[in-house]
Motif scaffolding. Structure first.
Motif, PDB file in Angstrom:
ATOM      1  N   ASP A  39       0.828  -1.206   0.000  1.00 45.85           N
ATOM      2  CA  ASP A  39       0.000   0.000   0.000  1.00 45.85           C
ATOM      3  C   ASP A  39       0.863   1.258   0.000  1.00 45.85           C
ATOM      4  O   ASP A  39       0.562   2.238  -0.694  1.00 45.85           O
ATOM      5  CB  ASP A  39      -0.929   0.014   1.215  1.00 45.85           C
ATOM      6  N   ARG A  40       1.934   1.203   0.823  1.00 48.06           N
ATOM      7  CA  ARG A  40       2.817   2.373   0.890  1.00 48.06           C
ATOM      8  C   ARG A  40       3.497   2.621  -0.462  1.00 48.06           C
ATOM      9  O   ARG A  40       3.637   3.764  -0.904  1.00 48.06           O
ATOM     10  CB  ARG A  40       3.858   2.175   1.994  1.00 48.06           C
ATOM     11  N   ARG A  41       3.948   1.581  -1.114  1.00 48.16           N
ATOM     12  CA  ARG A  41       4.590   1.721  -2.421  1.00 48.16           C
ATOM     13  C   ARG A  41       3.604   2.264  -3.444  1.00 48.16           C
ATOM     14  O   ARG A  41       3.935   3.149  -4.249  1.00 48.16           O
ATOM     15  CB  ARG A  41       5.142   0.380  -2.891  1.00 48.16           C
ATOM     16  N   ARG A  42       2.400   1.721  -3.397  1.00 48.94           N
ATOM     17  CA  ARG A  42       1.383   2.183  -4.338  1.00 48.94           C
ATOM     18  C   ARG A  42       1.049   3.656  -4.097  1.00 48.94           C
ATOM     19  O   ARG A  42       0.902   4.438  -5.026  1.00 48.94           O
ATOM     20  CB  ARG A  42       0.125   1.328  -4.199  1.00 48.94           C
ATOM     21  N   ARG A  43       0.943   4.012  -2.840  1.00 50.82           N
ATOM     22  CA  ARG A  43       0.632   5.398  -2.496  1.00 50.82           C
ATOM     23  C   ARG A  43       1.774   6.331  -2.893  1.00 50.82           C
ATOM     24  O   ARG A  43       1.551   7.422  -3.414  1.00 50.82           O
ATOM     25  CB  ARG A  43       0.345   5.506  -0.999  1.00 50.82           C
ATOM     26  N   ALA A  44       3.010   5.883  -2.656  1.00 50.67           N
ATOM     27  CA  ALA A  44       4.171   6.709  -3.032  1.00 50.67           C
ATOM     28  C   ALA A  44       4.249   6.885  -4.538  1.00 50.67           C
ATOM     29  O   ALA A  44       4.547   7.975  -5.050  1.00 50.67           O
ATOM     30  CB  ALA A  44       5.460   6.067  -2.501  1.00 50.67           C
ATOM     31  N   HIS A  45       3.969   5.803  -5.277  1.00 53.24           N
ATOM     32  CA  HIS A  45       3.983   5.882  -6.734  1.00 53.24           C
ATOM     33  C   HIS A  45       2.899   6.828  -7.237  1.00 53.24           C
ATOM     34  O   HIS A  45       3.131   7.633  -8.157  1.00 53.24           O
ATOM     35  CB  HIS A  45       3.786   4.481  -7.328  1.00 53.24           C
ATOM     36  N   THR A  46       1.731   6.748  -6.632  1.00 56.66           N
ATOM     37  CA  THR A  46       0.622   7.626  -7.023  1.00 56.66           C
ATOM     38  C   THR A  46       0.970   9.091  -6.758  1.00 56.66           C
ATOM     39  O   THR A  46       0.710   9.970  -7.591  1.00 56.66           O
ATOM     40  CB  THR A  46      -0.650   7.243  -6.255  1.00 56.66           C
ATOM     41  N   GLN A  47       1.576   9.346  -5.607  1.00 62.58           N
ATOM     42  CA  GLN A  47       1.966  10.723  -5.280  1.00 62.58           C
ATOM     43  C   GLN A  47       3.035  11.245  -6.240  1.00 62.58           C
ATOM     44  O   GLN A  47       2.981  12.398  -6.676  1.00 62.58           O
ATOM     45  CB  GLN A  47       2.466  10.784  -3.839  1.00 62.58           C
ATOM     46  N   ALA A  48       4.009  10.385  -6.554  1.00 62.22           N
ATOM     47  CA  ALA A  48       5.069  10.794  -7.478  1.00 62.22           C
ATOM     48  C   ALA A  48       4.505  11.086  -8.864  1.00 62.22           C
ATOM     49  O   ALA A  48       4.888  12.064  -9.516  1.00 62.22           O
ATOM     50  CB  ALA A  48       6.145   9.715  -7.552  1.00 62.22           C
ATOM     51  N   GLU A  49       3.586  10.238  -9.304  1.00 62.06           N
ATOM     52  CA  GLU A  49       2.964  10.444 -10.611  1.00 62.06           C
ATOM     53  C   GLU A  49       2.151  11.725 -10.625  1.00 62.06           C
ATOM     54  O   GLU A  49       2.161  12.486 -11.618  1.00 62.06           O
ATOM     55  CB  GLU A  49       2.081   9.245 -10.947  1.00 62.06           C
ATOM     56  N   GLN A  50       1.467  12.016  -9.539  1.00 59.92           N
ATOM     57  CA  GLN A  50       0.678  13.237  -9.463  1.00 59.92           C
ATOM     58  C   GLN A  50       1.580  14.469  -9.477  1.00 59.92           C
ATOM     59  O   GLN A  50       1.260  15.480 -10.128  1.00 59.92           O
ATOM     60  CB  GLN A  50      -0.184  13.223  -8.194  1.00 59.92           C
ATOM     61  N   LYS A  51       2.708  14.382  -8.765  1.00 60.70           N
ATOM     62  CA  LYS A  51       3.663  15.493  -8.772  1.00 60.70           C
ATOM     63  C   LYS A  51       4.205  15.735 -10.182  1.00 60.70           C
ATOM     64  O   LYS A  51       4.376  16.871 -10.616  1.00 60.70           O
ATOM     65  CB  LYS A  51       4.809  15.207  -7.804  1.00 60.70           C
ATOM     66  N   ARG A  52       4.480  14.633 -10.887  1.00 60.78           N
ATOM     67  CA  ARG A  52       5.002  14.762 -12.246  1.00 60.78           C
ATOM     68  C   ARG A  52       3.966  15.434 -13.148  1.00 60.78           C
ATOM     69  O   ARG A  52       4.295  16.329 -13.935  1.00 60.78           O
ATOM     70  CB  ARG A  52       5.370  13.390 -12.801  1.00 60.78           C
ATOM     71  N   ARG A  53       2.706  14.991 -13.038  1.00 55.88           N
ATOM     72  CA  ARG A  53       1.650  15.585 -13.839  1.00 55.88           C
ATOM     73  C   ARG A  53       1.455  17.063 -13.501  1.00 55.88           C
ATOM     74  O   ARG A  53       1.259  17.903 -14.384  1.00 55.88           O
ATOM     75  CB  ARG A  53       0.343  14.824 -13.625  1.00 55.88           C
ATOM     76  N   ASP A  54       1.536  17.386 -12.208  1.00 58.11           N
ATOM     77  CA  ASP A  54       1.392  18.789 -11.793  1.00 58.11           C
ATOM     78  C   ASP A  54       2.534  19.638 -12.347  1.00 58.11           C
ATOM     79  O   ASP A  54       2.320  20.780 -12.778  1.00 58.11           O
ATOM     80  CB  ASP A  54       1.359  18.885 -10.269  1.00 58.11           C
ATOM     81  N   ALA A  55       3.756  19.088 -12.332  1.00 59.23           N
ATOM     82  CA  ALA A  55       4.910  19.829 -12.847  1.00 59.23           C
ATOM     83  C   ALA A  55       4.763  20.084 -14.343  1.00 59.23           C
ATOM     84  O   ALA A  55       5.062  21.181 -14.839  1.00 59.23           O
ATOM     85  CB  ALA A  55       6.205  19.062 -12.561  1.00 59.23           C
ATOM     86  N   ILE A  56       4.307  19.078 -15.086  1.00 56.95           N
ATOM     87  CA  ILE A  56       4.092  19.242 -16.527  1.00 56.95           C
ATOM     88  C   ILE A  56       3.014  20.288 -16.789  1.00 56.95           C
ATOM     89  O   ILE A  56       3.161  21.152 -17.670  1.00 56.95           O
ATOM     90  CB  ILE A  56       3.711  17.892 -17.161  1.00 56.95           C
ATOM     91  N   LYS A  57       1.943  20.232 -16.028  1.00 60.54           N
ATOM     92  CA  LYS A  57       0.868  21.209 -16.205  1.00 60.54           C
ATOM     93  C   LYS A  57       1.352  22.624 -15.930  1.00 60.54           C
ATOM     94  O   LYS A  57       1.043  23.560 -16.665  1.00 60.54           O
ATOM     95  CB  LYS A  57      -0.303  20.866 -15.276  1.00 60.54           C
TER      96      LYS A  57
END
Length: 209
Positions: A39-57
């Motif tokens: 769960d922690r890995r999945r949550r960390a991956h989701t957060q990292a992906e969201q940060k990446r998307r936010d940075a691109i936006k």
């Protein structure tokens, strides 16, 4: 006594049952730990992906703010939001435009520097002329006119034409060519020309004075 021959109160049986309970608890805790780690890995991956998307936006938003052509209304798409592909293309076009403008300005600066250098040279020359005139205010009063210069040139050409006309034959082009080279070698030597010029100047001087 039980069928196995061991008494329910037998300490060995109690110890064995406790061992089984401990093993079950350990397996449960390990499984729970594994699930928690996933769960922690999945949550960390989701957060990292969201940060990446936010940075691109944010990057695309910044481009639309910085690039002037992104702010201009495109009637072909109406009031729709610019797609990422359009933002990138407009950004590329604007960068290419800036490169061309930079090159143009560099060429203009180079031309202006050459003009400045030429003006500095002219300034020095004029200063020298003014200084020479101030040191010798009467110099140049006896300068000859353009008519006199033309008379000198005409006298030289007349003298050369006389020898040219007497030496050149126009029977054929081959003979003409041969005579021209022969005339140049004979009548256009530095010493010959010097004598012609001296004679013309001497004659003109007698006419003037």
């Amino acid at each position: 006594m039980t069928e196995s021959g061991a008494s329910p109160e037998d300490p060995w049986v109690k110890a064995n049952d406790l061992s089984l309970i401990d093993d079950e608890d350990s397996d449960y805790h390990q499984e729970a730990y594994k699930e928690s780690y996933k769960d922690r890995r999945r949550r960390a991956h989701t957060q990292a992906e969201q940060k990446r998307r936010d940075a691109i936006k944010r990057g695309y938003d910044d481009l639309q703010t910085i690039v002037p052509t992104c702010q201009q209304q495109d009637f072909s798409i109406g009031s729709q939001k610019l797609s990422k592909a359009i933002v990138l293309q407009k950004t590329i076009d604007y960068i290419q435009f800036l490169h061309k403008e930079k090159k143009k300005q560099e060429e203009e600066v180079s031309t202006l520097r050459k003009d400045v250098t030429a003006l500095k040279i002219m300034k020095v020359n004029y200063e020298q002329i003014v200084k020479a005139h101030q040191d010798n205010p009467h110099e140049g009063e006896d300068q000859v006119s353009d008519q006199v210069k033309f008379n000198v040139f005409q006298g030289i050409m007349d003298s050369l034409f006389q020898s040219f006309n007497a030496s050149i034959s126009v029977t054929s082009f081959q003979e003409l060519s041969a005579c021209v080279f022969s005339w140049i070698e004979e009548h256009c030597k530095p010493q010959t020309l010097r004598e012609i010029v001296i004679g013309v100047l001497h004659q003109l001087k007698n006419q003037l004075y």
